[in-house]
Design an enzyme around this catalytic site. Structure first.
Site, PDB file in Angstrom:
ATOM      1  N   HIS A 130      46.792 -49.368 -23.403  1.00  0.00           N
ATOM      2  CA  HIS A 130      46.982 -49.525 -21.743  1.00  0.00           C
ATOM      3  C   HIS A 130      46.030 -50.697 -21.180  1.00  0.00           C
ATOM      4  O   HIS A 130      46.383 -50.695 -19.833  1.00  0.00           O
ATOM      5  CB  HIS A 130      46.955 -48.227 -21.169  1.00  0.00           C
ATOM      6  N   ASP A 181      53.380 -45.492 -30.203  1.00  0.00           N
ATOM      7  CA  ASP A 181      52.715 -44.463 -29.273  1.00  0.00           C
ATOM      8  C   ASP A 181      54.127 -44.147 -28.441  1.00  0.00           C
ATOM      9  O   ASP A 181      54.931 -44.941 -28.121  1.00  0.00           O
ATOM     10  CB  ASP A 181      51.752 -45.167 -28.631  1.00  0.00           C
ATOM     11  N   HIS A 220      53.985 -43.713 -25.214  1.00  0.00           N
ATOM     12  CA  HIS A 220      53.928 -44.540 -24.154  1.00  0.00           C
ATOM     13  C   HIS A 220      54.116 -45.894 -24.144  1.00  0.00           C
ATOM     14  O   HIS A 220      53.895 -46.419 -25.379  1.00  0.00           O
ATOM     15  CB  HIS A 220      52.467 -44.155 -23.397  1.00  0.00           C
ATOM     16  N   ASP A 234      51.833 -39.220 -29.482  1.00  0.00           N
ATOM     17  CA  ASP A 234      52.137 -38.088 -28.616  1.00  0.00           C
ATOM     18  C   ASP A 234      53.603 -38.116 -28.296  1.00  0.00           C
ATOM     19  O   ASP A 234      54.202 -37.617 -27.287  1.00  0.00           O
ATOM     20  CB  ASP A 234      51.308 -38.668 -27.464  1.00  0.00           C
TER      21      ASP A 234
HETATM   22 ZN   LIG Z   1      50.303 -42.604 -25.382  1.00  0.00          ZN
END
Ligand SMILES: [Zn+2]
Length: 334
Positions: A117, A150, A152, A237
């Site tokens: 991120h 991931d 996200h 996740d």
């Molecule tokens: Zn994540």
């Protein structure tokens, strides 16, 4: 497969109860030891300023160095007394992995803090420096493919390479949650047009959706791109046991896609594959997936506990089709 890890990664702590906690790495190491897979661990040096600025702006590196205690963003990403130094060690782990991959040695970098991120001039989402982007830049190879699985969207990595065809970025993620980016219309710009591939899954998408995405988009694009190295942002996740996203992947699906990536790297880029730990907050499934992936490279399997299948109807098919339609002028897709 070489495991890259530094004991100081355990010292990084957010304030109060926080999901991105040292126990994540403890759980992974315990599982690796239990399976007899912890015999090949390398310890990195901290990243130098030159390594950091291969991806980040000089101003951002200075800002981080001088930040002191406090939050980088609205309350998710805390800078403690030692955070900067440990983030340097994490980026150093990515650098070590890029050196190894050039020698043809595959690695699993168990990094904290995570990185995907973080953009060129911003941090957030538990991330400070973008480890996988640093590995891509420092590999000094012309064509690098990054697969981000991931749960996200890897917005930082995406931003860093958005206008470049030197790095192909492919991300599967739960769409509509943090960070809010990564829709199917985003395909890169300028020289980078067509080299940014987003598969924005709806709530509930899991095993059959990821497998479908691999078959009709991810593998065909990777083969046509002909990367010299294949890097993976591995966050667990998106697992059904992990409450952080609404995806429903099982350990089997995660290990399967990591195994397919390793096999493809062996076939098209001399086995140059490297994995970088991103998210994953349910300790049991996290350890299981990492151990299962390391075991795969040794021709072994681990006993899995979290193997329920919640998506056998390809809930994410529509998302895959939209991305496929959007990219049909850029890649020859089945
Ligand atoms: Zn994540």
């Amino acid at each position: 497969m070489e495991v890259i890890f530094h004991p100081d990664y355990m010292l990084h702590k957010h304030r109060g109860a926080h999901p991105e906690r040292p126990e994540r790495l403890e759980a992974i190491l315990e599982r690796l030891e239990l399976e007899g897979l912890a015999g090949n661990i390398s310890t990195p040096e901290p990243a130098t300023e030159d390594i950091l600025t291969s991806v980040h702006s000089k101003d951002y590196v200075k800002y981080m160095r001088e930040h002191g205690r406090g939050y980088l963003d609205g309350g998710d990403t805390y800078m403690g007394e030692n955070t900067y130094d440990i983030a340097l060690l994490s980026a150093g782990g990515a650098f070590l992995s890029s050196s190894r991959v050039k020698e043809g040695i595959a690695s699993m970098a168990l990094l904290r803090p995570p990185g995907h991120h973080a953009g060129a001039y911003y941090g957030g989402g538990f991330c400070y420096f973008n480890n996988i982007a640093i590995a891509a830049a420092c590999s000094k190879m012309k064509k690098v493919a990054i697969l981000d699985i991931d749960g996200h969207h890897g917005n930082g990595t995406s931003d860093i390479f958005y206008t470049s065809s030197d790095v192909l970025f492919i991300s599967t993620h739960h769409y509509g949650i943090y960070p809010g980016t990564g829709d199917s219309m985003a395909i890169g710009e300028g020289q980078g047009e067509g080299y940014n591939v987003n598969i924005p899954f709806p709530t509930g998408a899991g095993d059959s959706s990821l497998e479908y995405a691999w078959d009709v988009l991810i593998e065909p694009i990777l083969r046509q791109y002909e990367p010299r190295v294949l890097l993976v942002s591995l966050g667990t996740d998106g697992h059904y046991a992990d409450g952080m996203t609404g995806l429903s992947l099982s350990s089997r699906a995660y290990i399967d896609i990591c195994g397919r990536t390793i096999d493809l790297a062996r076939e098209i880029c001399k086995g140059r594959a490297a994995f970088f730990l991103e998210g994953g907050y349910h300790l049991g499934s996290l350890g299981e997936v990492i151990a299962g992936t390391v075991a795969y490279t040794e021709g072994r399997e681990v006993k899995m506990e979290w193997t329920d299948e919640y998506d056998n109807r390809c809930i994410g098919k529509g998302a895959v089709e939209r991305t496929r339609h959007r990219l049909k002028d850029h890649w020859d897709l089945p």
